[in-house]
Write a protein that holds these residues in place. Structure first.
Motif, PDB file in Angstrom:
ATOM      1  N   GLN A  49       0.813  -1.211   0.000  1.00 18.24           N
ATOM      2  CA  GLN A  49       0.000   0.000   0.000  1.00 18.24           C
ATOM      3  C   GLN A  49       0.848   1.263   0.000  1.00 18.24           C
ATOM      4  O   GLN A  49       0.330   2.353  -0.258  1.00 18.24           O
ATOM      5  CB  GLN A  49      -0.928   0.004   1.212  1.00 18.24           C
ATOM      6  N   ILE A  50       2.107   1.147   0.307  1.00 17.02           N
ATOM      7  CA  ILE A  50       3.002   2.309   0.346  1.00 17.02           C
ATOM      8  C   ILE A  50       4.189   2.087  -0.596  1.00 17.02           C
ATOM      9  O   ILE A  50       5.316   2.490  -0.295  1.00 17.02           O
ATOM     10  CB  ILE A  50       3.494   2.583   1.779  1.00 17.02           C
ATOM     11  N   LYS A  51       3.936   1.460  -1.728  1.00 18.42           N
ATOM     12  CA  LYS A  51       5.044   1.161  -2.640  1.00 18.42           C
ATOM     13  C   LYS A  51       5.694   2.430  -3.173  1.00 18.42           C
ATOM     14  O   LYS A  51       6.899   2.471  -3.430  1.00 18.42           O
ATOM     15  CB  LYS A  51       4.578   0.271  -3.784  1.00 18.42           C
ATOM     16  N   GLY A  52       4.918   3.522  -3.339  1.00 16.47           N
ATOM     17  CA  GLY A  52       5.520   4.779  -3.771  1.00 16.47           C
ATOM     18  C   GLY A  52       6.467   5.337  -2.723  1.00 16.47           C
ATOM     19  O   GLY A  52       7.562   5.822  -3.051  1.00 16.47           O
ATOM     20  N   LEU A  53       6.065   5.275  -1.447  1.00 17.43           N
ATOM     21  CA  LEU A  53       6.930   5.749  -0.367  1.00 17.43           C
ATOM     22  C   LEU A  53       8.166   4.870  -0.222  1.00 17.43           C
ATOM     23  O   LEU A  53       9.274   5.377   0.004  1.00 17.43           O
ATOM     24  CB  LEU A  53       6.137   5.777   0.939  1.00 17.43           C
ATOM     25  N   ARG A  54       7.986   3.561  -0.347  1.00 16.43           N
ATOM     26  CA  ARG A  54       9.141   2.659  -0.278  1.00 16.43           C
ATOM     27  C   ARG A  54      10.147   2.985  -1.383  1.00 16.43           C
ATOM     28  O   ARG A  54      11.364   3.031  -1.146  1.00 16.43           O
ATOM     29  CB  ARG A  54       8.681   1.208  -0.403  1.00 16.43           C
ATOM     30  N   SER A  55       9.646   3.208  -2.586  1.00 16.92           N
ATOM     31  CA  SER A  55      10.540   3.506  -3.707  1.00 16.92           C
ATOM     32  C   SER A  55      11.273   4.821  -3.484  1.00 16.92           C
ATOM     33  O   SER A  55      12.478   4.927  -3.745  1.00 16.92           O
ATOM     34  CB  SER A  55       9.738   3.557  -5.013  1.00 16.92           C
ATOM     35  N   LEU A  56      10.560   5.834  -2.985  1.00 17.44           N
ATOM     36  CA  LEU A  56      11.196   7.127  -2.749  1.00 17.44           C
ATOM     37  C   LEU A  56      12.253   7.022  -1.652  1.00 17.44           C
ATOM     38  O   LEU A  56      13.356   7.575  -1.786  1.00 17.44           O
ATOM     39  CB  LEU A  56      10.136   8.163  -2.375  1.00 17.44           C
ATOM     40  N   ASN A  57      11.940   6.326  -0.567  1.00 16.60           N
ATOM     41  CA  ASN A  57      12.916   6.171   0.516  1.00 16.60           C
ATOM     42  C   ASN A  57      14.173   5.462   0.035  1.00 16.60           C
ATOM     43  O   ASN A  57      15.302   5.854   0.365  1.00 16.60           O
ATOM     44  CB  ASN A  57      12.293   5.414   1.684  1.00 16.60           C
ATOM     45  N   ASN A  58      13.993   4.397  -0.752  1.00 13.49           N
ATOM     46  CA  ASN A  58      15.154   3.666  -1.267  1.00 13.49           C
ATOM     47  C   ASN A  58      15.958   4.517  -2.245  1.00 13.49           C
ATOM     48  O   ASN A  58      17.191   4.438  -2.281  1.00 13.49           O
ATOM     49  CB  ASN A  58      14.700   2.369  -1.935  1.00 13.49           C
ATOM     50  N   TRP A  59      15.257   5.324  -3.037  1.00 14.64           N
ATOM     51  CA  TRP A  59      15.975   6.196  -3.976  1.00 14.64           C
ATOM     52  C   TRP A  59      16.782   7.238  -3.237  1.00 14.64           C
ATOM     53  O   TRP A  59      17.925   7.553  -3.628  1.00 14.64           O
ATOM     54  CB  TRP A  59      14.980   6.860  -4.922  1.00 14.64           C
ATOM     55  N   VAL A  60      16.247   7.799  -2.152  1.00 16.14           N
ATOM     56  CA  VAL A  60      16.998   8.787  -1.375  1.00 16.14           C
ATOM     57  C   VAL A  60      18.240   8.140  -0.771  1.00 16.14           C
ATOM     58  O   VAL A  60      19.336   8.727  -0.787  1.00 16.14           O
ATOM     59  CB  VAL A  60      16.106   9.409  -0.282  1.00 16.14           C
ATOM     60  N   LYS A  61      18.105   6.929  -0.235  1.00 15.95           N
ATOM     61  CA  LYS A  61      19.282   6.247   0.309  1.00 15.95           C
ATOM     62  C   LYS A  61      20.320   5.987  -0.782  1.00 15.95           C
ATOM     63  O   LYS A  61      21.524   6.178  -0.554  1.00 15.95           O
ATOM     64  CB  LYS A  61      18.849   4.931   0.970  1.00 15.95           C
ATOM     65  N   SER A  62      19.863   5.566  -1.953  1.00 15.24           N
ATOM     66  CA  SER A  62      20.801   5.358  -3.059  1.00 15.24           C
ATOM     67  C   SER A  62      21.472   6.670  -3.459  1.00 15.24           C
ATOM     68  O   SER A  62      22.669   6.694  -3.793  1.00 15.24           O
ATOM     69  CB  SER A  62      20.063   4.757  -4.266  1.00 15.24           C
ATOM     70  N   THR A  63      20.719   7.760  -3.420  1.00 11.29           N
ATOM     71  CA  THR A  63      21.282   9.068  -3.765  1.00 11.29           C
ATOM     72  C   THR A  63      22.397   9.456  -2.797  1.00 11.29           C
ATOM     73  O   THR A  63      23.468   9.928  -3.215  1.00 11.29           O
ATOM     74  CB  THR A  63      20.178  10.134  -3.755  1.00 11.29           C
ATOM     75  N   ILE A  64      22.163   9.257  -1.518  1.00 10.42           N
ATOM     76  CA  ILE A  64      23.182   9.597  -0.525  1.00 10.42           C
ATOM     77  C   ILE A  64      24.423   8.721  -0.710  1.00 10.42           C
ATOM     78  O   ILE A  64      25.566   9.190  -0.602  1.00 10.42           O
ATOM     79  CB  ILE A  64      22.609   9.453   0.898  1.00 10.42           C
ATOM     80  N   ILE A  65      24.215   7.440  -1.004  1.00 17.31           N
ATOM     81  CA  ILE A  65      25.356   6.544  -1.234  1.00 17.31           C
ATOM     82  C   ILE A  65      26.113   6.950  -2.493  1.00 17.31           C
ATOM     83  O   ILE A  65      27.358   6.955  -2.523  1.00 17.31           O
ATOM     84  CB  ILE A  65      24.870   5.087  -1.307  1.00 17.31           C
TER      85      ILE A  65
END
Length: 572
Positions: A149-165
């Motif tokens: 139900q929160i797949k958009g939020l999961r994707s955004l959170n993972n993208w932000v972590k990838s961005t920081i890395i």
């Protein structure tokens, strides 16, 4: 030119060949050559004959037993063997089985030590968090992409972590073998992100207090290894990884063997600031990551300092400390906003009494016959004594007033504005006026039945219990122990702690960590969504549709994402 047989210079010695043996019978060399001319098939076999010859001892005309030179038994005169000794059949299999058995025994001992260690710890907030994440099932990557139900939020959170890395995983000083320590690695959700980093690590160490989460992280790493063992797989070799069950806040990471081997400085911290040891002290890791877990350390000052001591002790100079956590600016603004609404909605009688410096005198109160005149209102106030109770009798002698004498009913009625109130005197039951407070309290102690302060939407909720007075200005002092409960659909339902940003930044500087970057999630998205590398990465991760460009994050999911911010420090 014909050869002259009489010329001794033209005579070449004929090399005599050793007689060949076939089936134990010596054969003449010349006869064999003549027979080979009439048998072409045998000549073909003769061409391949050197490959089928026996050992050199069998070809020699003189066997080792006929040699006159005696062998020297001295080991100092022997030449070292150029080839390793031949193994007996099955020896390799027995060695492999023994190695596997030893590895399995070490694994059992490690799990037993981790279990005993977990049982010996005192239960606390970290244990509640570990129990929660141990109970969360691993649903798989496909479920998170389709049915969540929160797949958009999961994707955004993972993208932000990838961005920081992607932006900050490389240290200031370039290194060939990148070493990464992940404090709070969870189920290993960032393993693929580190594989796709600008520089893939040589070593990855994951630490988490949840035992089930560490097991799932190991399983995920093993699956990544299996996908690279196929004969047609040309992907580069995966980095080495080690996983440990340990609370990285309450215990020193120096106890972990891999961390100790890489390098850990136990002297890091404010106690060594300015010393010679602090100038040369350094850890061994190039990057330390803490994703969605640092806020659990602010339960107490001891745990917060223990967390930073582990970071400073394991991180080398010039290394990066990066991560994401709840944004205290959002929490402070919400607390201040809701407390103002609560104060405006309450009746005036519930507000604290008005205080001025005239001991309860109200300038707006009309003066009547029963109220004595204020000293400033009198025509002549030279003989006014502020400590003397006012009396309606004008002929009363000043010398007859006794400050220790209890007030009678007449005096109490005359001192309606409390000017003559004596704190040591016994109050009359007929007095209706309460003594004024000395100052307005900064916060109001909540009533036991007062509802909690909370906000959120359909997918997330933040709830502050009223067991502790909340700051009306939104500034949390002292910065430790401000507990709230955070709920996120399908993911989180645990107690968390506010991390006041400025207090955390000042504390990090005491441990040699300087701020390099800090951005809320929405700002990270707006600044990096059109990056030539991170933009296409957002499409591959499902944050944005690659065909239409539409963002696959709902308004409520973006509001939940705004609760977090990303940061990066570097070790000076």
């Amino acid at each position: 030119m014909p050869r002259q047989a009489d010329d001794p210079d033209n005579i070449r010695p004929t090399k005599r060949r050793a007689p060949l043996e076939e089936d134990g019978v010596a054969m003449d060399n010349g006869a064999s050559q003549s027979s080979d001319r009439s048998n072409p098939r045998k000549r073909m076999r003769e061409a391949d004959l050197p490959a089928f010859r026996g050992p050199k001892r069998a070809r020699s005309p003189m066997t080792s037993s006929q040699r006159t030179e005696a062998r020297d038994p001295s080991p100092m005169r022997r030449e070292p063997s150029r080839s390793p000794p031949r193994k007996r059949p099955g020896q390799g299999a027995r060695v492999s089985a023994a190695a596997r058995q030893a590895a399995e025994e070490r694994r059992r001992q490690r799990e037993e030590e981790e279990r005993k260690h977990a049982e010996s710890r005192t239960p606390g907030a970290v244990d509640m968090v570990s129990a929660h994440y141990n109970a969360v099932p691993e649903r798989g990557r496909e479920w998170r992409k389709t049915d969540s139900q929160i797949k958009g939020l999961r994707s955004l959170n993972n993208w932000v972590k990838s961005t920081i890395i992607q932006k900050f995983s490389q240290p200031d000083i370039p290194t060939q073998n990148l070493l990464v320590l992940d404090m709070g690695c969870g189920k290993g959700g960032d393993l693929m992100k580190w594989q796709s980093a600008p520089q893939m690590p040589r070593l990855y160490v994951g630490v988490d207090p949840a035992e089930v989460s560490i097991k799932q992280a190991r399983d995920r790493y093993e699956d990544m290894m299996k996908r690279r063992r196929g004969p047609r797989n040309r992907q580069p070799r995966l980095y080495e990884a080690h996983f440990y069950v340990q609370d990285a806040f309450g215990e020193s990471l120096e106890n972990l063997p891999t961390v100790r081997d890489v390098g850990f400085d136990p002297r890091a911290g404010p106690e060594a600031a300015g010393s010679m040891a602090a100038r040369f002290a350094t850890g061994g890791f190039d990057v330390i990551s803490m994703m969605f877990c640092l806020h659990y350390s602010f339960e107490t000052e001891e745990k917060a300092r223990g967390m930073l001591k582990n970071v400073a002790g394991a991180l080398k100079k010039g290394g990066r400390f990066l991560g994401v956590m709840p944004n205290s600016d959002v929490i402070s603004a919400k607390v201040e906003e809701y407390l103002k609404k609560d104060a405006a909605s309450k009746p005036l009688s519930a507000s604290p009494p008005k205080v001025n410096d005239d001991d309860g005198w109200d300038p707006e109160k009309p003066i009547d016959a029963t109220t004595p005149m204020r000293p400033n209102d009198a025509a002549d106030n030279d003989d006014w004594d502020p400590e003397k109770p006012l009396d309606t009798s004008a002929n009363k002698e000043e010398d007859s007033w006794d400050p220790e004498r209890p007030l009678d009913a007449t005096a109490a009625a005359a001192s309606a504005d409390d000017e003559g109130w004596d704190p040591e005197a016994s109050l009359d039951t007929s007095a209706t006026k309460q003594p004024a407070a000395s100052a307005t309290p900064a916060v109001k102690t909540p009533a036991p039945d007062e509802p909690p302060l909370q906000w959120g939407n359909s997918i997330y909720t933040v709830k502050f219990p009223r067991t502790r007075p909340l700051p009306a200005d939104g500034i949390f002092r002292p910065p430790y122990g401000w507990k709230y409960f955070y709920y996120l659909e399908e993911a989180v339902d645990v107690p968390e702690f506010v991390v006041p940003w400025e207090g955390f930044r000042a504390l990090a500087e005491d441990y040699g960590l300087e701020l390099l970057y800090r951005k809320p999630f929405p700002e990270v998205w707006e600044e990096e969504k059109d990056d030539p590398i991170l933009g296409p990465l957002s499409e591959r991760m499902g944050v944005r549709d690659r065909n239409t460009g539409r963002v696959n994050v709902s308004k409520e999911e973006m509001e939940a994402a705004a609760f977090y911010h990303a940061f990066c420090f570097y070790r000076i």
